[in-house]
Design a protein around this motif. Sequence first.
Motif, PDB file in Angstrom:
ATOM      1  N   GLY A  42      -4.861  27.176  -4.940  1.00 37.84           N
ATOM      2  CA  GLY A  42      -5.386  26.865  -6.271  1.00 37.84           C
ATOM      3  C   GLY A  42      -4.299  26.482  -7.255  1.00 37.84           C
ATOM      4  N   ALA A  43      -3.058  26.389  -6.781  1.00 40.70           N
ATOM      5  CA  ALA A  43      -1.944  26.006  -7.655  1.00 40.70           C
ATOM      6  C   ALA A  43      -2.044  24.522  -7.986  1.00 40.70           C
ATOM      7  CB  ALA A  43      -0.614  26.300  -6.959  1.00 40.70           C
ATOM      8  N   LYS A  44      -1.368  24.117  -9.054  1.00 38.72           N
ATOM      9  CA  LYS A  44      -1.334  22.714  -9.426  1.00 38.72           C
ATOM     10  C   LYS A  44      -0.227  22.001  -8.649  1.00 38.72           C
ATOM     11  CE  LYS A  44      -3.151  22.299 -14.049  1.00 38.72           C
ATOM     12  NZ  LYS A  44      -2.850  21.811 -15.397  1.00 38.72           N
ATOM     13  N   LEU A  45      -0.511  20.767  -8.260  1.00 37.39           N
ATOM     14  CA  LEU A  45       0.496  19.931  -7.613  1.00 37.39           C
ATOM     15  C   LEU A  45       1.074  19.017  -8.687  1.00 37.39           C
ATOM     16  CD1 LEU A  45       1.944  18.896  -5.096  1.00 37.39           C
ATOM     17  CD2 LEU A  45       0.019  17.360  -4.715  1.00 37.39           C
ATOM     18  N   ALA A  46       2.344  19.159  -8.978  1.00 37.95           N
ATOM     19  CA  ALA A  46       2.990  18.380 -10.023  1.00 37.95           C
ATOM     20  C   ALA A  46       3.605  17.116  -9.420  1.00 37.95           C
ATOM     21  CB  ALA A  46       4.054  19.208 -10.724  1.00 37.95           C
ATOM     22  N   ILE A  47       2.976  15.987  -9.664  1.00 34.12           N
ATOM     23  CA  ILE A  47       3.528  14.696  -9.247  1.00 34.12           C
ATOM     24  C   ILE A  47       4.021  14.025 -10.521  1.00 34.12           C
ATOM     25  CG2 ILE A  47       3.071  12.479  -8.137  1.00 34.12           C
ATOM     26  CD1 ILE A  47       0.755  13.865  -6.648  1.00 34.12           C
ATOM     27  N   THR A  48       5.333  13.902 -10.661  1.00 35.40           N
ATOM     28  CA  THR A  48       5.900  13.439 -11.923  1.00 35.40           C
ATOM     29  C   THR A  48       6.652  12.124 -11.824  1.00 35.40           C
ATOM     30  OG1 THR A  48       7.875  14.771 -11.533  1.00 35.40           O
ATOM     31  CG2 THR A  48       6.114  15.789 -12.817  1.00 35.40           C
ATOM     32  N   THR A  49       7.063  11.734 -10.625  1.00 40.98           N
ATOM     33  CA  THR A  49       7.818  10.489 -10.456  1.00 40.98           C
ATOM     34  C   THR A  49       7.251   9.682  -9.293  1.00 40.98           C
ATOM     35  OG1 THR A  49       9.451  11.522  -9.002  1.00 40.98           O
ATOM     36  CG2 THR A  49       9.971  11.470 -11.345  1.00 40.98           C
ATOM     37  N   PHE A  50       7.581   8.408  -9.276  1.00 34.66           N
ATOM     38  CA  PHE A  50       7.245   7.542  -8.148  1.00 34.66           C
ATOM     39  C   PHE A  50       8.465   6.693  -7.834  1.00 34.66           C
ATOM     40  CE2 PHE A  50       6.871   4.527 -11.457  1.00 34.66           C
ATOM     41  CZ  PHE A  50       6.928   3.262 -10.890  1.00 34.66           C
ATOM     42  N   ALA A  51       8.499   6.157  -6.631  1.00 40.54           N
ATOM     43  CA  ALA A  51       9.638   5.347  -6.213  1.00 40.54           C
ATOM     44  C   ALA A  51       9.144   4.133  -5.453  1.00 40.54           C
ATOM     45  CB  ALA A  51      10.584   6.164  -5.344  1.00 40.54           C
ATOM     46  N   LEU A  52       9.909   3.062  -5.532  1.00 41.64           N
ATOM     47  CA  LEU A  52       9.609   1.827  -4.812  1.00 41.64           C
ATOM     48  C   LEU A  52      10.797   1.466  -3.935  1.00 41.64           C
ATOM     49  CD1 LEU A  52       8.245  -0.264  -7.812  1.00 41.64           C
ATOM     50  CD2 LEU A  52       6.901   0.922  -6.084  1.00 41.64           C
TER      51      LEU A  52
ATOM     52  N   TYR B  56       0.834  -1.181   0.000  1.00 43.76           N
ATOM     53  CA  TYR B  56       0.000   0.000   0.000  1.00 43.76           C
ATOM     54  C   TYR B  56       0.879   1.243   0.000  1.00 43.76           C
ATOM     55  CZ  TYR B  56       1.073  -0.217   4.980  1.00 43.76           C
ATOM     56  OH  TYR B  56       1.720  -0.297   6.181  1.00 43.76           O
ATOM     57  N   THR B  57       0.249   2.365  -0.174  1.00 40.36           N
ATOM     58  CA  THR B  57       0.934   3.643  -0.218  1.00 40.36           C
ATOM     59  C   THR B  57       0.428   4.516   0.915  1.00 40.36           C
ATOM     60  OG1 THR B  57       1.058   3.502  -2.618  1.00 40.36           O
ATOM     61  CG2 THR B  57       1.344   5.671  -1.657  1.00 40.36           C
ATOM     62  N   ILE B  58       1.318   5.296   1.488  1.00 38.56           N
ATOM     63  CA  ILE B  58       0.901   6.312   2.460  1.00 38.56           C
ATOM     64  C   ILE B  58       1.406   7.666   1.977  1.00 38.56           C
ATOM     65  CG2 ILE B  58       0.905   4.705   4.410  1.00 38.56           C
ATOM     66  CD1 ILE B  58       3.502   6.116   5.353  1.00 38.56           C
ATOM     67  N   MET B  59       0.734   8.710   2.396  1.00 37.20           N
ATOM     68  CA  MET B  59       1.210  10.048   2.093  1.00 37.20           C
ATOM     69  C   MET B  59       2.010  10.545   3.288  1.00 37.20           C
ATOM     70  SD  MET B  59      -0.770  13.515   0.874  1.00 37.20           S
ATOM     71  CE  MET B  59      -1.468  12.718  -0.541  1.00 37.20           C
ATOM     72  N   THR B  60       3.161  11.116   3.003  1.00 39.42           N
ATOM     73  CA  THR B  60       4.003  11.639   4.075  1.00 39.42           C
ATOM     74  C   THR B  60       3.442  12.963   4.590  1.00 39.42           C
ATOM     75  OG1 THR B  60       5.405  12.852   2.544  1.00 39.42           O
ATOM     76  CG2 THR B  60       6.067  10.571   3.068  1.00 39.42           C
TER      77      THR B  60
ATOM     78  N   SER C 130     -11.688   8.553  -3.898  1.00 41.54           N
ATOM     79  CA  SER C 130     -10.771   9.254  -2.994  1.00 41.54           C
ATOM     80  C   SER C 130      -9.336   8.760  -3.163  1.00 41.54           C
ATOM     81  CB  SER C 130     -11.220   9.041  -1.544  1.00 41.54           C
ATOM     82  OG  SER C 130     -11.174   7.669  -1.226  1.00 41.54           O
ATOM     83  N   THR C 131      -9.078   8.055  -4.267  1.00 39.20           N
ATOM     84  CA  THR C 131      -7.760   7.482  -4.511  1.00 39.20           C
ATOM     85  C   THR C 131      -7.059   8.188  -5.658  1.00 39.20           C
ATOM     86  OG1 THR C 131      -8.525   5.309  -3.786  1.00 39.20           O
ATOM     87  CG2 THR C 131      -6.535   5.357  -5.122  1.00 39.20           C
ATOM     88  N   LEU C 132      -5.806   8.524  -5.446  1.00 43.39           N
ATOM     89  CA  LEU C 132      -4.960   9.065  -6.506  1.00 43.39           C
ATOM     90  C   LEU C 132      -4.306   7.875  -7.185  1.00 43.39           C
ATOM     91  CD1 LEU C 132      -3.710  11.574  -7.826  1.00 43.39           C
ATOM     92  CD2 LEU C 132      -1.895  11.433  -6.135  1.00 43.39           C
ATOM     93  N   ALA C 133      -4.604   7.678  -8.454  1.00 49.02           N
ATOM     94  CA  ALA C 133      -4.076   6.522  -9.189  1.00 49.02           C
ATOM     95  C   ALA C 133      -3.011   6.975 -10.163  1.00 49.02           C
ATOM     96  CB  ALA C 133      -5.212   5.826  -9.933  1.00 49.02           C
ATOM     97  N   ILE C 134      -1.992   6.134 -10.348  1.00 53.35           N
ATOM     98  CA  ILE C 134      -0.953   6.437 -11.328  1.00 53.35           C
ATOM     99  C   ILE C 134      -0.776   5.249 -12.266  1.00 53.35           C
ATOM    100  CG2 ILE C 134       0.307   7.957  -9.759  1.00 53.35           C
ATOM    101  CD1 ILE C 134       2.455   5.691  -9.597  1.00 53.35           C
ATOM    102  N   ASP C 135      -0.272   5.550 -13.440  1.00 50.68           N
ATOM    103  CA  ASP C 135       0.095   4.518 -14.390  1.00 50.68           C
ATOM    104  C   ASP C 135       1.590   4.675 -14.618  1.00 50.68           C
ATOM    105  OD1 ASP C 135      -0.138   2.456 -16.270  1.00 50.68           O
ATOM    106  OD2 ASP C 135      -0.417   3.880 -17.915  1.00 50.68           O
TER     107      ASP C 135
ATOM    108  N   ALA D 287       9.419   7.846 -14.062  1.00 49.11           N
ATOM    109  CA  ALA D 287       8.401   8.840 -14.395  1.00 49.11           C
ATOM    110  C   ALA D 287       7.015   8.199 -14.358  1.00 49.11           C
ATOM    111  CB  ALA D 287       8.673   9.413 -15.783  1.00 49.11           C
ATOM    112  N   ILE D 288       6.013   9.018 -14.058  1.00 46.80           N
ATOM    113  CA  ILE D 288       4.621   8.584 -14.077  1.00 46.80           C
ATOM    114  C   ILE D 288       4.087   8.830 -15.482  1.00 46.80           C
ATOM    115  CG2 ILE D 288       2.313   9.127 -13.213  1.00 46.80           C
ATOM    116  CD1 ILE D 288       3.653   9.847 -10.524  1.00 46.80           C
ATOM    117  N   SER D 289       3.452   7.807 -16.071  1.00 49.87           N
ATOM    118  CA  SER D 289       2.895   7.933 -17.417  1.00 49.87           C
ATOM    119  C   SER D 289       1.566   8.673 -17.413  1.00 49.87           C
ATOM    120  CB  SER D 289       2.676   6.549 -18.030  1.00 49.87           C
ATOM    121  OG  SER D 289       3.858   5.821 -18.058  1.00 49.87           O
ATOM    122  N   ASP D 290       0.746   8.412 -16.402  1.00 48.09           N
ATOM    123  CA  ASP D 290      -0.574   9.026 -16.311  1.00 48.09           C
ATOM    124  C   ASP D 290      -0.969   9.105 -14.846  1.00 48.09           C
ATOM    125  OD1 ASP D 290      -2.961  10.155 -17.119  1.00 48.09           O
ATOM    126  OD2 ASP D 290      -3.852   8.287 -17.820  1.00 48.09           O
TER     127      ASP D 290
END
Length: 78
Positions: free
Chosen positions: A24-34, A6-10, A68-73, A59-62
């Motif tokens: 109102g700014a955008k949050l840029a999530i561009t990478t993930f790590a394992l 599972y994932t947790i947010m820090t 209520s879940t943030l999903a990444i590809d 890098a995150i593709s999508d």
Amino acid sequence: MANDYYTIMTQTGHTKLAETAATGAKLAITTFALGDGGGASYEPDESQADLKHEVYRSAISDLWIEGSTLAIDATVPP
């Protein structure tokens, strides 16, 4: 034997998300790590600043929201 991943947010992530919601700014999530915990199971903690033994970053593709879940590809090699 089932493994639960599972994932947790820090705390840093919660702070950045709150700042973007307030401004109102955008949050840029561009990478993930394992990480693999260095070969030992442990309970992750929101106060962590780094993964225990990061083994892959890419890098995150999508990115999208499902309820209520943030999903990444992203692609993880074998």
